[in-house]
Write a protein that holds these residues in place. Structure first.
Motif, PDB file in Angstrom:
ATOM      1  N   ALA A 224     -13.747   8.166   9.757  1.00 19.14           N
ATOM      2  CA  ALA A 224     -13.862   7.342  10.963  1.00 19.14           C
ATOM      3  C   ALA A 224     -13.296   8.105  12.145  1.00 19.14           C
ATOM      4  N   THR A 225     -13.972   8.042  13.272  1.00 24.21           N
ATOM      5  CA  THR A 225     -13.449   8.599  14.522  1.00 24.21           C
ATOM      6  C   THR A 225     -12.816   7.457  15.301  1.00 24.21           C
ATOM      7  N   LEU A 226     -11.514   7.583  15.561  1.00 21.72           N
ATOM      8  CA  LEU A 226     -10.732   6.466  16.076  1.00 21.72           C
ATOM      9  C   LEU A 226     -10.124   6.786  17.432  1.00 21.72           C
ATOM     10  N   ARG A 227     -10.117   5.776  18.287  1.00 22.50           N
ATOM     11  CA  ARG A 227      -9.421   5.885  19.565  1.00 22.50           C
ATOM     12  C   ARG A 227      -7.898   5.941  19.322  1.00 22.50           C
ATOM     13  N   PRO A 228      -7.114   6.367  20.296  1.00 25.02           N
ATOM     14  CA  PRO A 228      -5.663   6.363  20.101  1.00 25.02           C
ATOM     15  C   PRO A 228      -5.160   4.946  19.813  1.00 25.02           C
ATOM     16  N   GLY A 229      -4.404   4.811  18.731  1.00 23.83           N
ATOM     17  CA  GLY A 229      -3.886   3.505  18.347  1.00 23.83           C
ATOM     18  C   GLY A 229      -4.846   2.639  17.570  1.00 23.83           C
ATOM     19  N   GLU A 230      -6.057   3.136  17.314  1.00 16.91           N
ATOM     20  CA  GLU A 230      -7.072   2.334  16.630  1.00 16.91           C
ATOM     21  C   GLU A 230      -6.951   2.477  15.119  1.00 16.91           C
ATOM     22  N   THR A 231      -7.462   1.493  14.405  1.00 18.96           N
ATOM     23  CA  THR A 231      -7.473   1.493  12.949  1.00 18.96           C
ATOM     24  C   THR A 231      -8.871   1.171  12.438  1.00 18.96           C
TER      25      THR A 231
ATOM     26  N   THR B 281      -2.533   7.219  15.032  1.00 19.40           N
ATOM     27  CA  THR B 281      -1.281   6.698  15.575  1.00 19.40           C
ATOM     28  C   THR B 281      -0.925   7.315  16.927  1.00 19.40           C
ATOM     29  N   GLY B 282      -1.779   8.173  17.445  1.00 19.48           N
ATOM     30  CA  GLY B 282      -1.490   8.836  18.706  1.00 19.48           C
ATOM     31  C   GLY B 282      -1.630   7.913  19.896  1.00 19.48           C
ATOM     32  N   THR B 283      -1.247   8.442  21.061  1.00 20.40           N
ATOM     33  CA  THR B 283      -1.339   7.680  22.306  1.00 20.40           C
ATOM     34  C   THR B 283      -2.373   8.244  23.269  1.00 20.40           C
ATOM     35  N   SER B 284      -3.019   9.331  22.872  1.00 12.72           N
ATOM     36  CA  SER B 284      -4.090   9.882  23.712  1.00 12.72           C
ATOM     37  C   SER B 284      -5.074  10.643  22.837  1.00 12.72           C
TER      38      SER B 284
ATOM     39  N   ALA C  31       0.815  -1.211   0.000  1.00 12.19           N
ATOM     40  CA  ALA C  31       0.000   0.000   0.000  1.00 12.19           C
ATOM     41  C   ALA C  31       0.851   1.265   0.000  1.00 12.19           C
ATOM     42  N   GLN C  32       0.211   2.348  -0.460  1.00  9.01           N
ATOM     43  CA  GLN C  32       0.811   3.676  -0.447  1.00  9.01           C
ATOM     44  C   GLN C  32       0.133   4.534   0.614  1.00  9.01           C
ATOM     45  N   ARG C  33       0.905   5.454   1.187  1.00 12.34           N
ATOM     46  CA  ARG C  33       0.343   6.409   2.138  1.00 12.34           C
ATOM     47  C   ARG C  33      -0.198   7.612   1.377  1.00 12.34           C
ATOM     48  N   VAL C  34      -1.476   7.950   1.612  1.00 10.21           N
ATOM     49  CA  VAL C  34      -2.085   9.083   0.914  1.00 10.21           C
ATOM     50  C   VAL C  34      -2.477  10.215   1.855  1.00 10.21           C
ATOM     51  N   VAL C  35      -2.516   9.941   3.161  1.00  8.17           N
ATOM     52  CA  VAL C  35      -2.753  10.994   4.158  1.00  8.17           C
ATOM     53  C   VAL C  35      -1.731  10.797   5.270  1.00  8.17           C
ATOM     54  N   ASN C  36      -1.037  11.885   5.617  1.00  6.38           N
ATOM     55  CA  ASN C  36      -0.069  11.855   6.716  1.00  6.38           C
ATOM     56  C   ASN C  36      -0.129  13.211   7.398  1.00  6.38           C
ATOM     57  N   SER C  37      -1.028  13.323   8.358  1.00  8.37           N
ATOM     58  CA  SER C  37      -1.293  14.607   8.996  1.00  8.37           C
ATOM     59  C   SER C  37      -1.375  14.422  10.507  1.00  8.37           C
ATOM     60  N   GLY C  38      -0.310  14.789  11.219  1.00  5.42           N
ATOM     61  CA  GLY C  38      -0.302  14.591  12.659  1.00  5.42           C
ATOM     62  C   GLY C  38      -0.416  13.121  13.001  1.00  5.42           C
ATOM     63  N   VAL C  39      -1.423  12.786  13.832  1.00  5.03           N
ATOM     64  CA  VAL C  39      -1.609  11.374  14.205  1.00  5.03           C
ATOM     65  C   VAL C  39      -2.449  10.627  13.179  1.00  5.03           C
ATOM     66  N   ASN C  40      -2.973  11.332  12.178  1.00  9.22           N
ATOM     67  CA  ASN C  40      -3.841  10.711  11.183  1.00  9.22           C
ATOM     68  C   ASN C  40      -3.031  10.201   9.993  1.00  9.22           C
TER      69      ASN C  40
END
Length: 570
Positions: free
Chosen positions: A427-434, A386-389, A358-367
């Protein structure tokens, strides 16, 4: 970016078997690892204390857990199976590492036989060079009149993580290759199916080449893996010689309570997340026969591995999205039900085994958002916090993914259908969620990728993001360079032709459009799009015949045309 090139020749490209950016170099032609390897490796959990009993237990558990039935078939013995003294590795009569008989009283062949009897495959470990003890005692090289002192460069040592004291080899001497051949032949006689050569770096290309030759001459199919933290500057070399290559250092955190940081936790979230940037850099080099290896999959023993359940799902999602080997590092005799369900999720396994990185198409902060297009035209999309909180809302448009319109969406972790989704996904995701989804474009218009067309004075490239299919066409900076599409129409009549292109200059790049050899529009404007990674659509009406047609786009000025991604017809 557009660049000057010599005038090319006509190139006809067939449909790619797998959809993803074209690899910059051929993969190893040993015929192995057409899909990423799956199995288990001893290092993460067993660490410096492997023995025959532990290895047999893990092999047995791989089968009894049901993991083997899902494709996890390798049982790989890593480092610390050897016997050492004060001068380094103890060696056999031909200068090869001696196996510690107190750890493996039955020998390596007996262990491999046990693994094979379970329907599994056996992996082994080595590092480059020749042991100091072999040189000091001047051991003979099996099958030759040469000796260790003939082939060793005692002024230089190799990286080794256990007994150290490994001299480099003088490959200008024929005895050096003969020595590596004898070692490979020994491994083949034991039943080795997978070999990891560790301590590889930019200075060890000759060693990798020697081991590649050695494994081939055994006549036994042995998957060849390189480790670790290999430089991306030599990526095409690793791809040519091996079936996988470690892109970073160890995923283990070495933060456990035992000696050398052993024990739980095995890893942490920071070590997993660091692989996201690595995967973006190495993405283009993955494909059938050769894979980017992001290290062991630390799932199986619950939260004690150092990752919570959300993070473990993200861990597996990402390894699957980037088509990495799925080599477990956990204790298979103590699998939790939650983790076993993750590891045996056939939808996730299929994402890994589709052979598309896969390719990365969004890379913004923890998103972050990653996408890939499968051979059947479906898109697999992973959204991460990708955040922790703190929760985070992650969004991606279908245009960023690679198509327009709406799509039928399926959640791949749960298998639940989410219905038709138009334009974008959030999607609204918890820290560390996918969130991992399959998006099937709804009633897509016939699409023809430029890289599958006939190209005159141009080349297929993949160095600018946002294209669809396997790449785009960068035409030469000359008038008359063209891309010609062969299209079929069920019946004659007008069609809307949409050309997807990018023009990173500040000037127009006009093209002449011909249909079946007749000029339909001369000097069609393809204006600036802002950058070579910014794609735009240009639509016009054309008339097609029933059956076969040709549509040609030809550069009308000395600057050639824009970068062409595809055409669609509605």
């Amino acid at each position: 970016m557009k660049r000057w090139r010599a005038v090319g020749t006509v190139l006809v490209l067939g449909m790619a078997a797998l959809v993803g950016p074209a690899a910059p170099a051929p993969a190893s032609d040993n015929g192995l690892s057409i899909r990423p390897a799956m199995g288990w490796s001893s290092w993460s959990f067993v660490r410096r204390w492997p023995d025959e009993t532990k290895m047999r237990a893990q092999a047995d558990a791989l089968v009894s857990s049901g993991l083997a039935a899902k494709g996890y078939v390798y049982v790989n013995l890593d480092d610390f199976y050897q016997k050492c003294d004060a001068n380094g590795f103890v060696v056999d009569s031909f200068g090869r590492w001696a196996v510690d008989a107190t750890k493996f009283p039955g020998g390596i062949k007996a262990l491999a036989d046990h693994v094979h009897a379970k329907g599994l495959k056996f992996g082994f470990y080595v590092t480059p060079g020749i042991a100091k003890n072999a040189v000091t005692s001047n051991k003979p090289i099996e099958g030759t009149s040469y000796h260790a002192q003939d082939i060793a460069d005692t002024t230089q040592t190799h990286k080794n993580y256990n007994c150290k004291n490994m001299y480099r080899l003088k490959y200008s001497h024929p005895g050096a290759q003969a020595f590596i051949n004898s070692w490979a032949n020994q491994m083949a006689s034991w039943g080795v199916d997978y070999l990891k050569i560790d301590g590889v770096d930019a200075t060890t290309v000759a060693d990798v080449e020697a081991w590649d030759r050695a494994l081939r001459q055994t006549g036994r199919p042995i998957t060849f893996a390189l480790s670790n933290n290999l430089p991306v500057a030599q990526a095409t070399t690793w791809r040519r010689l091996a079936n996988s290559w470690r892109t970073q250092g160890d995923v283990e955190c070495y933060c456990g309570p035992g000696p050398n940081g052993s024990g739980y936790p095995l890893t942490d979230w920071a070590h997993v997340v660091s692989r996201f940037t690595s995967a973006a850099s190495w993405q283009q080099y993955a494909g059938p026969g050769g894979w980017n290896d992001y290290d062991s999959l630390q799932i199986g023993n619950g939260d004690q591995v150092g990752l919570n359940a959300d993070q473990r799902r993200s861990h597996m999602t990402h390894w699957a999205m980037i088509a990495g080997p799925l080599l477990l590092g956990t204790d298979l005799t103590a699998l939790t039900a939650t983790d076993l369900a993750m590891l045996t999720n056939e939808r996730l396994i299929a994402v890994d085994q589709d052979g598309v990185a896969a390719q990365r198409v969004v890379n913004s902060g923890v998103n972050q958002v990653w996408r890939k297009r499968e051979p059947n035209g479906d898109y697999i999309v992973a959204l991460y916090n990708t955040g922790t909180s703190g929760t985070s809302t992650v969004s991606v448009t279908w245009s960023q993914v690679g198509f327009t319109g709406s799509a039928e969406v399926t959640d791949l972790w749960s298998g639940a259908a989410e219905g038709t989704v138009a334009a974008s996904y959030t999607a609204t995701l918890r820290p560390g969620e996918t969130r991992l989804i399959r998006a099937r474009p709804a009633a897509a218009a016939p699409r023809y990728e430029a890289e599958d067309a006939t190209i005159f004075q141009g080349a297929v490239e993949s160095n600018h993001a946002g294209f669809t299919g396997t790449g785009f066409v960068n035409s030469d900076n000359v008038a008359g360079s063209y891309v010609e599409f062969a299209v079929n129409a069920a019946r004659s009549g007008p069609r809307t032709l949409t050309v997807r292109y990018a023009n990173g200059t500040t000037a127009d790049r006009p093209m002449d459009l011909t249909v079946n050899g007749v000029v339909a529009q001369a000097g069609r404007s393809f204006g600036p799009t802002g950058s070579w990674a910014s794609w735009a659509d240009s639509a016009l009406t054309v008339t097609l015949n029933a059956g076969a047609n040709t549509i040609r786009l030809t550069g009308a000025t000395a600057y050639g045309g824009p970068n062409l991604d595809r055409i669609t017809l509605t």
